[in-house]
Design a protein around this motif. Structure first.
Motif, mmCIF file in Angstrom:
data_model
loop_
_atom_site.group_PDB
_atom_site.id
_atom_site.type_symbol
_atom_site.label_atom_id
_atom_site.label_comp_id
_atom_site.label_asym_id
_atom_site.label_seq_id
_atom_site.Cartn_x
_atom_site.Cartn_y
_atom_site.Cartn_z
ATOM 1 N N LEU A 51 0.804 -1.207 -0.263
ATOM 2 C CA LEU A 51 -0.078 0.038 -0.180
ATOM 3 C C LEU A 51 1.024 1.057 0.010
ATOM 4 C CD1 LEU A 51 -2.811 -1.217 2.632
ATOM 5 C CD2 LEU A 51 -2.895 -1.013 0.029
ATOM 6 N N LEU A 52 1.924 1.033 0.799
ATOM 7 C CA LEU A 52 2.739 2.518 0.988
ATOM 8 C C LEU A 52 3.635 2.600 -0.492
ATOM 9 C CD1 LEU A 52 4.425 2.206 4.627
ATOM 10 C CD2 LEU A 52 2.755 3.918 3.657
ATOM 11 N N ASN A 53 3.941 1.543 -1.205
ATOM 12 C CA ASN A 53 4.697 1.694 -2.440
ATOM 13 C C ASN A 53 3.607 2.403 -3.547
ATOM 14 O OD1 ASN A 53 7.099 0.930 -1.757
ATOM 15 N ND2 ASN A 53 6.711 -1.312 -2.034
ATOM 16 N N GLN A 54 2.212 2.404 -3.063
ATOM 17 C CA GLN A 54 1.441 3.020 -4.226
ATOM 18 C C GLN A 54 1.187 4.312 -4.045
ATOM 19 O OE1 GLN A 54 -2.000 0.594 -5.258
ATOM 20 N NE2 GLN A 54 -1.259 -1.022 -3.976
ATOM 21 N N LEU A 55 1.654 4.990 -2.814
ATOM 22 C CA LEU A 55 1.890 6.266 -2.660
ATOM 23 C C LEU A 55 2.903 7.008 -3.523
ATOM 24 C CD1 LEU A 55 1.372 6.433 1.553
ATOM 25 C CD2 LEU A 55 -0.679 6.733 -0.588
ATOM 26 N N ARG A 102 6.647 11.427 -1.773
ATOM 27 C CA ARG A 102 6.371 12.739 -0.923
ATOM 28 C C ARG A 102 5.433 12.242 0.193
ATOM 29 N NH1 ARG A 102 9.943 16.610 -0.290
ATOM 30 N NH2 ARG A 102 8.579 18.312 -0.328
ATOM 31 N N GLN A 103 4.320 11.553 -0.357
ATOM 32 C CA GLN A 103 3.276 11.160 0.785
ATOM 33 C C GLN A 103 3.955 10.066 1.627
ATOM 34 O OE1 GLN A 103 0.536 9.958 -2.175
ATOM 35 N NE2 GLN A 103 -0.911 11.866 -1.935
ATOM 36 N N ARG A 104 4.699 9.173 0.889
ATOM 37 C CA ARG A 104 5.263 8.259 1.752
ATOM 38 C C ARG A 104 6.246 8.692 2.883
ATOM 39 N NH1 ARG A 104 5.977 5.189 -2.105
ATOM 40 N NH2 ARG A 104 8.082 5.696 -2.849
ATOM 41 N N GLU A 105 6.811 9.707 2.456
ATOM 42 C CA GLU A 105 7.969 10.366 3.251
ATOM 43 C C GLU A 105 7.364 10.886 4.612
ATOM 44 O OE1 GLU A 105 11.582 13.376 3.217
ATOM 45 O OE2 GLU A 105 10.493 13.228 1.470
ATOM 46 N N SER A 143 -5.985 9.254 2.639
ATOM 47 C CA SER A 143 -7.247 9.045 1.861
ATOM 48 C C SER A 143 -7.097 7.856 1.012
ATOM 49 C CB SER A 143 -7.672 10.127 1.188
ATOM 50 O OG SER A 143 -8.194 11.222 2.361
ATOM 51 N N LYS A 144 -5.892 8.111 0.188
ATOM 52 C CA LYS A 144 -5.388 6.937 -0.861
ATOM 53 C C LYS A 144 -5.262 5.498 0.023
ATOM 54 C CE LYS A 144 -2.559 6.357 -4.776
ATOM 55 N NZ LYS A 144 -1.609 6.868 -5.576
ATOM 56 N N LEU A 145 -4.616 5.701 1.065
ATOM 57 C CA LEU A 145 -4.459 4.351 1.675
ATOM 58 C C LEU A 145 -5.776 3.496 2.177
ATOM 59 C CD1 LEU A 145 -1.546 5.211 4.224
ATOM 60 C CD2 LEU A 145 -1.354 3.536 2.189
ATOM 61 N N ARG A 146 -6.581 4.494 2.645
ATOM 62 C CA ARG A 146 -8.148 3.888 3.043
ATOM 63 C C ARG A 146 -8.745 3.431 1.765
ATOM 64 N NH1 ARG A 146 -8.275 8.923 6.010
ATOM 65 N NH2 ARG A 146 -7.931 8.499 7.934
ATOM 66 N N THR A 147 -8.678 4.269 0.462
ATOM 67 C CA THR A 147 -9.337 3.777 -0.710
ATOM 68 C C THR A 147 -8.685 2.331 -1.070
ATOM 69 O OG1 THR A 147 -9.957 5.679 -1.213
ATOM 70 C CG2 THR A 147 -9.784 4.362 -3.030
#
Length: 84
Positions: free
Chosen positions: A32-36, A39-42, A77-81
């Protein structure tokens, strides 16, 4: 006489199942984190893993406060989706 508690097959199986569950959860989180965006992941890593405050994240990422808040919000929000 000292009593020795040997693990039962059920204990060994439970430990194995818990370990497998942790591996699966870690793998899911990593995917999931790799799909961010990087900058979002950081930002999320700094906040949730390294337990930095927003002010520290602003300095580290050279961004203003509201931009960091927006970045965090979009990432979560992206992680939740993705997770649903």
């Amino acid at each position: 006489i000292e009593e020795v508690n040997l693990p039962t097959p059920t204990d060994v199986e439970d430990d194995y199942m818990e370990n497998e569950q942790r591996k699966n959860e870690f793998s899911l989180i990593k995917r999931l984190l790799n799909q961010l965006s990087p900058r979002q992941r950081e930002a999320l890593t700094l906040y949730y893993i390294e337990e930095k405050k927003y002010e520290d994240i602003c300095e580290i990422m050279n961004m203003n406060y509201q931009s960091v808040r927006n970045l965090m919000h979009r990432g979560l929000s992206k992680l939740r989706t993705l997770a649903s």
